[in-house]
Structures are given as C-alpha cells and as structure tokens.
Design an enzyme around this catalytic site. Structure first.
Site, PDB file in Angstrom:
ATOM      1  N   ALA A 248      32.559  42.560  40.055  1.00  0.00           N
ATOM      2  CA  ALA A 248      32.007  41.324  40.558  1.00  0.00           C
ATOM      3  C   ALA A 248      30.773  41.123  39.585  1.00  0.00           C
ATOM      4  O   ALA A 248      29.974  40.090  39.759  1.00  0.00           O
ATOM      5  CB  ALA A 248      31.401  41.404  41.818  1.00  0.00           C
ATOM      6  N   ALA A 249      30.648  41.843  38.468  1.00  0.00           N
ATOM      7  CA  ALA A 249      29.614  41.665  37.550  1.00  0.00           C
ATOM      8  C   ALA A 249      29.639  40.189  36.657  1.00  0.00           C
ATOM      9  O   ALA A 249      28.847  39.368  36.760  1.00  0.00           O
ATOM     10  CB  ALA A 249      29.354  42.526  36.331  1.00  0.00           C
ATOM     11  N   GLY A 250      31.155  39.888  36.416  1.00  0.00           N
ATOM     12  CA  GLY A 250      31.308  38.480  35.726  1.00  0.00           C
ATOM     13  C   GLY A 250      31.012  37.436  36.630  1.00  0.00           C
ATOM     14  O   GLY A 250      30.737  36.326  36.422  1.00  0.00           O
ATOM     15  N   ASP A 251      31.507  37.686  37.904  1.00  0.00           N
ATOM     16  CA  ASP A 251      31.264  36.596  39.120  1.00  0.00           C
ATOM     17  C   ASP A 251      29.891  36.325  39.126  1.00  0.00           C
ATOM     18  O   ASP A 251      29.424  35.245  39.463  1.00  0.00           O
ATOM     19  CB  ASP A 251      32.283  37.237  40.361  1.00  0.00           C
ATOM     20  CG  ASP A 251      33.564  37.587  40.127  1.00  0.00           C
ATOM     21  OD1 ASP A 251      34.231  36.796  39.312  1.00  0.00           O
ATOM     22  OD2 ASP A 251      33.947  38.413  40.704  1.00  0.00           O
TER      23      ASP A 251
END
Ligand code: RIB
Length: 301
Positions: A248-251
């Site tokens: 979820a870092a990119g999200d």
C-alpha cells in the site's frame, strides 16, 4: 473542500509473512495468516479519507463478510461507500500477499466482484463523476471500465490520476489521452515502455510522448522522479526508514498526491508530501492498517 472520487478495486488481503518468496516447485512454511482491508482502489480511498479529504469510493463487492470488512474500514475514515454495487453471485475481491523478511511483497489478486464493474455501471453513476474534482483510478477492474470512466471524467473537465497497477499485457494507447498524471513505479514504467528503465529522464520523456502531461515514477527508497510539462523535471528524495512492509505504499503515495493537489499544492509539493506518507506506510504492517492520518505526517514544504 474539493472532492476525490476513487473508482477501483476493493480486496480483503490475506497476509502471510514468509522467510523468502517461494520459487516454482518450492514449499515453504509460514506462521499465521491475517485478514487486512486492502485493494488498490480501496487503499487509495482510505488513505485520502484518513489524510482529511472528502472521498467517495465506487466499485463492486460481494454480498459477504469480506465486504463488511472493507466498508467498515472505509467508513471509519469518512469515505462514502453508499454507492458500492453488491454482486450476489461474486465474492468480494481477495488478495493473497506474501511479505518477505525485507518487507517486499508478492501479491495474487482474486478479482471476484471487481471484475464485474462495467462501463454501464459507470454510466449509471455518472453524477459521481460530475460531482468530483479529482478521479483516481488503478487497473484492478476491467480496462474498458477504466477507459470509459477516465474519458467521461475528462469530458466533465476533471483531473484524472492513474496508478497503472497492475500493468496489462497491452496498455491501451487511448487511455493515455484521458490522464493528467500517471504514476507507475519503476517496474511498471518498464512494463509500460517494454524495456528496462535505465535513465529516469529518458523513460519519463518516452511516457510523456504518449500525451500525458505529468509523469511520476516512484522509485522506492530513491524517492520519485517528476517529469511535468508545467513544473519540469525533478528527482525528489524520500526520508530513509527501516522497511517492514511495502504493501500500500504506492496506493498511499497516489492518494496523498491527490489530496495535496486538491488543496492547491504544486505537483512538486504534492510529491514531497506523498513521499513522506509512503515513508511512514512502509514502516508498518498491512495495507489500510499502515496508513497514517494527517497529524502523523510531519511535513515542512
Ligand atoms: O497495492 C496493494 C494492494 O494490492 C493490496 O492491498 C492488494 O489488495 C492488492 O490490490
């Protein structure tokens, strides 16, 4: 307050910690499995809500307890889930996530209801597109649906941000023409270009030549590279942190970017903020469980 609409996937993540990623033919042992609210679309909606934006999530879920996990999590940060479609014949999306000892993940998405979201569903909820200021999309729902949503959003004069994950075998050229900001990570940029990324300027120039005015390539611990028609080219570094889980870092990066753009920040300022949010996310376990609220993000622009 400006409104963010997320059209995309909702998955419940089944997360296991593994000593290393299994290779073909290998059996490895893991401890417990945890259920965590996730899905690239829902994670972006959750992150934008938790960072203080007014957010609506549109997508499809099953009529099952997994959808309750997703709805409860999104509602806890004020995301409007009242327009979600419920498919009795499908399960809510699920994702099998292995996280290794370096915090890297490998994900298999079981699409379930996400795969049933159609252009007609978008057409039937066009008021959501008219009402929003920024549309966020990813690619865990059918491509045709994303293309239609982005096209209509552009026709209504909205800002469209695409997180092109996962990159399909054939990326439709048409989609580029509806996007204001595209945000691949390094691997996704290589998949879009059909060649490894050896030089960020060249790679982002090539993506810009498709017609997208703003290209952001996220580079993990190296930060993010901006190539923008109005703001130029910049490598924006990120604070170095101990990585626990990159899920979820990119999200969160995409959501934080949208939140700051909605507040009127420049792209460069928005990327600095998004970098900081992602730097916090990777220090914590899980998808939505790892996302900070605005008060936790100490950020001096
Ligand atoms: O980007 C992370 C997400 O990808 C996970 O939450 C999983 O559900 C998959 O969609």
């Amino acid at each position: 307050m400006k409104k963010i609409l997320v059209i995309g996937s909702l998955n419940v993540d089944m997360v296991v910690n593994v000593p290393h990623m299994p290779v073909a033919g290998e059996t490895i042992l893991a401890g417990n499995m945890e259920l965590v609210p996730g899905g690239k679309g829902a994670n972006q909606a959750y992150a934008a809500g938790r960072l203080g934006a007014q957010v609506t999530m549109f997508g499809a879920v099953g009529d099952d307890s997994y959808s309750d996990i997703e709805k409860k999590s999104l509602a806890s940060v004020g995301v409007d889930t009242s327009h979600l479609l419920v498919r009795k014949e499908n399960s809510t999306g699920l994702a099998w996530i292995s996280v290794n000892s370096e915090g890297d993940n490998s994900i298999v998405v079981i699409q379930g209801a996400n795969a049933t979201l159609t252009e007609s569903d978008i057409a039937a909820h066009e008021d959501l597109l008219r009402d929003c200021d920024i549309l966020l999309c990813q690619l865990e729902i059918p491509l045709k649906t994303v293309i239609y949503a982005a096209k209509r959003a552009k026709e209504f004069g909205k800002t469209v941000i695409l997180d092109p994950a996962p990159v399909p075998k054939e990326f439709p050229e048409e989609l580029f023409s509806y996007i204001d900001v595209i945000k691949p990570n390094e691997k996704e940029a290589a998949q879009l270009l059909g060649e490894p990324v050896t030089n960020y300027e060249e790679a982002s120039d090539k993506l810009r030549s498709s017609g997208v005015k703003n290209v952001l390539i996220t580079l993990g611990p190296k930060g993010a590279y901006i190539n923008s028609e109005s703001e130029g080219k910049h490598l924006i570094p990120v604070r170095q942190v101990p990585v626990v889980d990159t899920t979820a870092a990119g999200d969160s990066f995409t959501a934080a970017l949208a939140v700051r753009l909605a507040e009127g920040s420049s792209l460069v300022q928005a990327v600095r903020y998004a970098n900081e949010v992602a730097a916090i996310v990777v220090t914590r376990k899980g998808a939505q469980t790892s996302i900070p609220d605005a008060s936790e993000v100490s950020f001096d622009n």
